[in-house]
Design a protein around this motif. Structure first.
Motif, PDB file in Angstrom:
ATOM      1  N   LYS A  19       0.817  -1.204   0.000  1.00  0.00           N
ATOM      2  CA  LYS A  19       0.000   0.000   0.000  1.00  0.00           C
ATOM      3  C   LYS A  19       0.856   1.262   0.000  1.00  0.00           C
ATOM      4  N   ASP A  20       0.176   2.390  -0.207  1.00  0.00           N
ATOM      5  CA  ASP A  20       0.859   3.668  -0.394  1.00  0.00           C
ATOM      6  C   ASP A  20       1.337   4.280   0.924  1.00  0.00           C
ATOM      7  N   LEU A  21       2.095   5.370   0.790  1.00  0.00           N
ATOM      8  CA  LEU A  21       2.658   6.115   1.905  1.00  0.00           C
ATOM      9  C   LEU A  21       2.127   7.541   1.868  1.00  0.00           C
ATOM     10  N   LEU A  22       2.115   8.201   3.019  1.00  0.00           N
ATOM     11  CA  LEU A  22       1.595   9.566   3.088  1.00  0.00           C
ATOM     12  C   LEU A  22       2.518  10.454   3.902  1.00  0.00           C
ATOM     13  N   VAL A  23       2.804  11.635   3.363  1.00  0.00           N
ATOM     14  CA  VAL A  23       3.482  12.697   4.099  1.00  0.00           C
ATOM     15  C   VAL A  23       2.456  13.796   4.329  1.00  0.00           C
ATOM     16  N   ALA A  24       2.192  14.114   5.584  1.00  0.00           N
ATOM     17  CA  ALA A  24       1.174  15.106   5.902  1.00  0.00           C
ATOM     18  C   ALA A  24       1.722  16.098   6.917  1.00  0.00           C
ATOM     19  N   ALA A  25       1.217  17.311   6.852  1.00  0.00           N
ATOM     20  CA  ALA A  25       1.608  18.345   7.804  1.00  0.00           C
ATOM     21  C   ALA A  25       0.508  19.391   7.851  1.00  0.00           C
ATOM     22  N   PHE A  26       0.555  20.226   8.884  1.00  0.00           N
ATOM     23  CA  PHE A  26      -0.450  21.275   9.026  1.00  0.00           C
ATOM     24  C   PHE A  26      -0.322  22.294   7.898  1.00  0.00           C
ATOM     25  N   VAL A  66       4.351   1.623  -5.578  1.00  0.00           N
ATOM     26  CA  VAL A  66       3.948   2.356  -4.373  1.00  0.00           C
ATOM     27  C   VAL A  66       4.052   3.864  -4.626  1.00  0.00           C
ATOM     28  N   ARG A  67       3.051   4.588  -4.152  1.00  0.00           N
ATOM     29  CA  ARG A  67       3.040   6.045  -4.290  1.00  0.00           C
ATOM     30  C   ARG A  67       3.261   6.719  -2.933  1.00  0.00           C
ATOM     31  N   ILE A  68       4.002   7.825  -2.977  1.00  0.00           N
ATOM     32  CA  ILE A  68       4.202   8.670  -1.792  1.00  0.00           C
ATOM     33  C   ILE A  68       3.347   9.919  -1.997  1.00  0.00           C
ATOM     34  N   HIS A  69       2.285  10.052  -1.223  1.00  0.00           N
ATOM     35  CA  HIS A  69       1.358  11.179  -1.353  1.00  0.00           C
ATOM     36  C   HIS A  69       1.768  12.315  -0.415  1.00  0.00           C
ATOM     37  N   PHE A  70       1.441  13.536  -0.817  1.00  0.00           N
ATOM     38  CA  PHE A  70       1.708  14.722  -0.006  1.00  0.00           C
ATOM     39  C   PHE A  70       0.396  15.474   0.217  1.00  0.00           C
ATOM     40  N   ARG A  81      -9.426  10.718   2.675  1.00  0.00           N
ATOM     41  CA  ARG A  81     -10.464   9.722   2.951  1.00  0.00           C
ATOM     42  C   ARG A  81     -10.505   8.669   1.847  1.00  0.00           C
ATOM     43  N   GLY A  82     -10.656   7.439   2.278  1.00  0.00           N
ATOM     44  CA  GLY A  82     -10.789   6.348   1.309  1.00  0.00           C
ATOM     45  C   GLY A  82      -9.482   5.692   0.915  1.00  0.00           C
ATOM     46  N   LYS A  83      -8.353   6.306   1.277  1.00  0.00           N
ATOM     47  CA  LYS A  83      -7.069   5.700   0.951  1.00  0.00           C
ATOM     48  C   LYS A  83      -6.723   4.616   1.963  1.00  0.00           C
ATOM     49  N   SER A 103     -10.748  10.378  12.868  1.00  0.00           N
ATOM     50  CA  SER A 103     -11.794  10.157  11.861  1.00  0.00           C
ATOM     51  C   SER A 103     -11.261  10.029  10.443  1.00  0.00           C
ATOM     52  N   ILE A 104     -10.010  10.462  10.193  1.00  0.00           N
ATOM     53  CA  ILE A 104      -9.503  10.436   8.819  1.00  0.00           C
ATOM     54  C   ILE A 104      -8.202   9.641   8.692  1.00  0.00           C
ATOM     55  N   LEU A 105      -7.186   9.984   9.472  1.00  0.00           N
ATOM     56  CA  LEU A 105      -5.883   9.357   9.282  1.00  0.00           C
ATOM     57  C   LEU A 105      -5.855   7.901   9.762  1.00  0.00           C
ATOM     58  N   LEU A 106      -6.252   7.651  10.987  1.00  0.00           N
ATOM     59  CA  LEU A 106      -6.176   6.294  11.522  1.00  0.00           C
ATOM     60  C   LEU A 106      -7.043   5.291  10.762  1.00  0.00           C
ATOM     61  N   PRO A 107      -8.251   5.674  10.309  1.00  0.00           N
ATOM     62  CA  PRO A 107      -9.043   4.713   9.528  1.00  0.00           C
ATOM     63  C   PRO A 107      -8.358   4.242   8.241  1.00  0.00           C
ATOM     64  N   THR A 108      -7.451   5.035   7.686  1.00  0.00           N
ATOM     65  CA  THR A 108      -6.758   4.601   6.465  1.00  0.00           C
ATOM     66  C   THR A 108      -5.810   3.437   6.737  1.00  0.00           C
ATOM     67  N   GLN A 109      -5.534   3.167   8.018  1.00  0.00           N
ATOM     68  CA  GLN A 109      -4.633   2.073   8.377  1.00  0.00           C
ATOM     69  C   GLN A 109      -5.347   0.920   9.073  1.00  0.00           C
ATOM     70  N   SER A 110      -6.660   0.996   9.145  1.00  0.00           N
ATOM     71  CA  SER A 110      -7.419   0.016   9.937  1.00  0.00           C
ATOM     72  C   SER A 110      -7.346  -1.398   9.367  1.00  0.00           C
ATOM     73  N   THR A 111      -7.097  -1.540   8.067  1.00  0.00           N
ATOM     74  CA  THR A 111      -7.039  -2.873   7.454  1.00  0.00           C
ATOM     75  C   THR A 111      -5.608  -3.311   7.154  1.00  0.00           C
ATOM     76  N   ILE A 112      -4.628  -2.513   7.589  1.00  0.00           N
ATOM     77  CA  ILE A 112      -3.228  -2.809   7.310  1.00  0.00           C
ATOM     78  C   ILE A 112      -2.618  -3.602   8.460  1.00  0.00           C
ATOM     79  N   GLU A 113      -1.853  -4.629   8.141  1.00  0.00           N
ATOM     80  CA  GLU A 113      -1.131  -5.368   9.164  1.00  0.00           C
ATOM     81  C   GLU A 113       0.173  -4.642   9.475  1.00  0.00           C
ATOM     82  N   ASN A 114       0.405  -4.373  10.739  1.00  0.00           N
ATOM     83  CA  ASN A 114       1.603  -3.653  11.189  1.00  0.00           C
ATOM     84  C   ASN A 114       1.769  -2.300  10.495  1.00  0.00           C
ATOM     85  N   PRO A 115       0.779  -1.442  10.568  1.00  0.00           N
ATOM     86  CA  PRO A 115       0.919  -0.110   9.960  1.00  0.00           C
ATOM     87  C   PRO A 115       1.889   0.750  10.769  1.00  0.00           C
ATOM     88  N   LYS A 116       2.427   1.782  10.133  1.00  0.00           N
ATOM     89  CA  LYS A 116       3.375   2.671  10.798  1.00  0.00           C
ATOM     90  C   LYS A 116       2.836   4.093  10.795  1.00  0.00           C
TER      91      LYS A 116
END
Length: 236
Positions: A19-26, A66-70, A81-83, A103-116
């Protein structure tokens, strides 16, 4: 140093199929800065190893797919949402509202085994933020590091750990090392976190009695304060 380190981590993770990766910031400027470090690493690979999609704000590793999203989180984390994300890096994490995490970030990892999930940030006075509460949970062994729970670590990095700090700048910082602002910005001290749970000082009555008058015989209570004096006594 943290952006450079995170950029290298993202490059390494992008070669692992999945699955993909995400870089997020305020702020968007922060994700762009991490992206610049990524570009410096990417330049060292063959030109067909990565595909850069600036308008769609992702970089794709063509070997793994694999994609690295920003993404910026200031707008309520639109476009996330939905990723399904294997790794999420959040810089300035103390500025991100808790509901964005839950409500947004953690649900994207709910189906991943050993998410980071990697949270980065300088300590602040906001004890309601998700990052602060997560550190509490790690320290108290409630939600993490028990059987059946995710593993977690809290790593604190201070100015004295930085080998690239100039001697003159370090001297300037150390001259004001006892001020709350310096402790927060250069030593990553969360005031209420330090006071309330993890910096208990066991002091004998003999040591305390030297601070009291001869008429003060019984120490009724010690209450950690939220000011520079750091303590309060109740005595009879």
């Amino acid at each position: 140093g943290k952006w450079l380190t995170i950029a290298e981590k993202l490059i390494e993770e992008s070669f692992i199929p999945g699955k993909d990766l995400l870089v997020a910031a305020f702020l968007q400027e922060t994700t762009e800065s991490i992206g610049q470090y990524l570009m410096e690493f990417i330049d060292k690979f063959d030109e067909d190893t990565f595909t850069i999609k600036e308008r769609k704000r992702y970089i794709q590793n063509n070997e793994s797919g694999v994609r690295i999203h920003f993404r910026t989180l200031k707008d309520g984390a639109k476009g996330i949402r939905g990723k399904t994300l294997r790794l999420i890096v959040v810089d300035e994490a103390m500025l991100v509202p808790t509901n964005v995490f839950t409500s947004i970030l953690l649900p994207t990892q709910s189906t991943i085994e050993n998410p980071k999930l990697i949270l980065l940030g300088t300590a602040s006075e906001d004890t309601s933020c998700f990052m602060y509460q997560t550190i509490l949970d790690i320290k108290k062994w409630i939600k993490y590091n028990n059987p059946g729970q995710r593993t977690a670590r809290h790593i604190r990095f201070s100015v004295t750990d930085n080998p690239l700090m100039s001697p003159m700048e370090l001297r300037r910082v150390m001259d004001s090392k006892d001020s709350p602002v310096t402790k927060r910005e250069y030593f990553n001290v969360w005031w209420k976190l330090e006071d309330s749970l993890f910096q208990f000082k066991h002091t004998s009555f003999t040591e305390l009695s030297t601070e009291f008058s001869q008429q003060a015989h019984i120490l009724l209570a010690i209450d950690p304060a939220r000011k520079q004096d750091r303590s309060a006594y109740a005595i009879l």
